[in-house]
Design an enzyme around this catalytic site. Structure first.
Site, mmCIF file in Angstrom:
data_model
loop_
_atom_site.group_PDB
_atom_site.id
_atom_site.type_symbol
_atom_site.label_atom_id
_atom_site.label_comp_id
_atom_site.label_asym_id
_atom_site.label_seq_id
_atom_site.Cartn_x
_atom_site.Cartn_y
_atom_site.Cartn_z
ATOM 1 N N HIS A 53 0.702 -1.247 0.067
ATOM 2 C CA HIS A 53 0.095 -0.009 -0.037
ATOM 3 C C HIS A 53 0.797 1.420 0.040
ATOM 4 C CE1 HIS A 53 -2.868 -3.114 0.718
ATOM 5 N NE2 HIS A 53 -2.293 -3.495 1.811
ATOM 6 N N CYS A 54 1.984 1.288 -0.711
ATOM 7 C CA CYS A 54 2.825 2.568 -0.791
ATOM 8 C C CYS A 54 3.378 2.812 0.603
ATOM 9 C CB CYS A 54 2.372 3.643 -1.278
ATOM 10 S SG CYS A 54 1.810 3.242 -3.219
ATOM 11 N N VAL A 55 3.350 1.955 1.618
ATOM 12 C CA VAL A 55 4.074 2.121 2.671
ATOM 13 C C VAL A 55 5.124 1.118 3.161
ATOM 14 C CG1 VAL A 55 3.435 2.914 5.105
ATOM 15 C CG2 VAL A 55 1.841 3.128 3.714
#
Ligand SMILES: Cc1ncc(COP(=O)(O)O)c(C=O)c1O
Length: 377
Positions: free
Chosen positions: A335-337
């Site tokens: 999730h782009c984290v």
């Protein structure tokens, strides 16, 4: 809530649980975009004819609506293509040498800062305010999410703002996951700069907002240049316009901005308190149901509207694929984290995220499918 207003939900047999990535759009937003193209589509702010004037007026109106929505002044609101562009512009505008982030920032609020000294504060047991205080001085930007896109948990921005400002720092807020789910006020958060995405807030794709308080606006001159950002030029020099024009160089996304104005109207007509209450009730049901599925791990902290799950022995991409065969849309991955997953040595998760158009039935559908999948664990 108001499912019938969302054409995609009428046209497709789908349980949509991916609103943290992008929200669906109500009929009213589609109509506003369609009307722009059919009735007055023209080049805003430049040509003097009536179509152009009408487009300019509609963009100004959207700016007023967005400003009211977040308790800002019109002159403090710029339109961007999304949170990512807004935060890149911000990182390019500010020249502080130190940046304080949390350990759970989206890449859009981490990568643009990586050319400076970064302190990443742990959030597992809540943000440690004493550690924050130690890290902030007048050469520091504190750039934090409002709500996390992993678990919907919120950071205590009012408290953070006091500490940041008492120590001479600047507070940047990534409100991508909070705007349209809860009331967001730049006054209450104490943000000097705040960014969010229109496409997550029922608005069209390619829309976003950058709020910059009056005191910070001079820093943004020259971060984006070209037509619309200057009053006058000679071959070697330019007279730059003030904020927000200085970050809106080039032809604006008029259709998107007008659609975003319609999205704000839509949200306000329902009422942010009602939306928040609805999502809170659904989140309680999510937590209760999740606790009943054997082997299902819930990652991160307790929050609202966003849930990251994993099974020890079934890959999250596989879970998402199986759910897709049952017409249930979730997202799987980091999730782009990535930095948070990597630092905790966690495998990717599958994420279910809510918006106002979800109901109890969506949650029942999701968990009945997840229960079935759990036997593979
Ligand atoms: C917390 C957070 N920040 C930033 C972004 C980036 O937003 P956009 O892709 O609209 O620029 C996202 C998108 O998922 C997000 O969840």
């Amino acid at each position: 809530m108001n499912k019938e207003d969302f054409p995609l939900l009428q046209n497709r047999d789908i349980t949509y649980l991916d609103s943290a990535c992008m929200s669906l759009k109500p009929e009213q937003v589609l109509e506003a975009v369609d009307r722009y193209y059919r009735e007055f589509s023209a080049c805003p702010g430049r040509s003097g004819h009536s179509l152009s004037r009408q487009t300019t007026e509609m963009i100004d109106e959207s700016r007023r609506k967005v400003a009211d929505f977040i308790d800002a002044e019109e002159s403090e609101v710029a339109f961007t293509s999304g949170t990512t562009e807004a935060l890149n512009l911000t990182a390019n505008a500010l020249d502080q040498g130190k940046v304080v982030v949390s350990d759970k920032e989206h890449n859009s609020n981490l990568v643009p800062w990586q050319d400076r000294e970064i302190t990443a504060l742990d959030t597992e047991n809540g943000l440690d305010i004493a550690k924050l205080e130690k890290a902030v001085d007048d050469d520091a930007v504190v750039s934090l999410h409002h709500r996390s896109n992993i678990d919907g948990s919120e950071l205590p921005l009012e408290e953070v703002s006091e500490v940041v400002h008492d120590n001479g720092g600047v507070l940047v807020v990534d409100a991508a996951q909070s705007v349209s789910h809860t009331s967001v006020s730049v006054e209450d958060t104490g943000a000097d700069i705040l960014a969010f995405s229109g496409h997550k807030a029922l608005g069209p794709t390619g829309t976003g907002v950058l709020y910059v308080s009056e005191e910070m606006q001079d820093k943004f001159r020259k971060v984006k240049t070209g037509g619309g950002a200057v009053n006058d030029t000679s071959f070697r020099t330019s007279d730059f316009r003030s904020f927000p024009h200085c970050v809106e160089a080039g032809l604006p996304n008029a259709a998107g901005i007008i659609g975003l104005g319609a999205a704000v109207d839509y949200l306000e007509n329902i009422g942010m308190d009602r939306i928040q209450e609805h999502e809170k009730r659904l989140s309680e049901l999510m937590r209760k149901k999740a606790a009943g599925v054997e082997g299902l791990q819930v990652l991160g902290d307790r929050g609202e509207g966003v849930f990251s799950f994993a099974f020890e022995n079934i890959g999250s991409h596989q879970v998402a694929e199986i759910l897709d065969t049952k017409n249930i849309a979730v997202r799987s991955g980091r999730h782009c984290v990535h930095s948070w997953f990597n630092s905790k040595e966690l495998q990717p998760s599958f994420r279910a995220s809510l918006h106002l158009y979800n109901d109890r039935e969506d949650i029942e559908e999701f968990f009945s499918a997840v229960e079935e999948i759990s036997v593979l664990n």
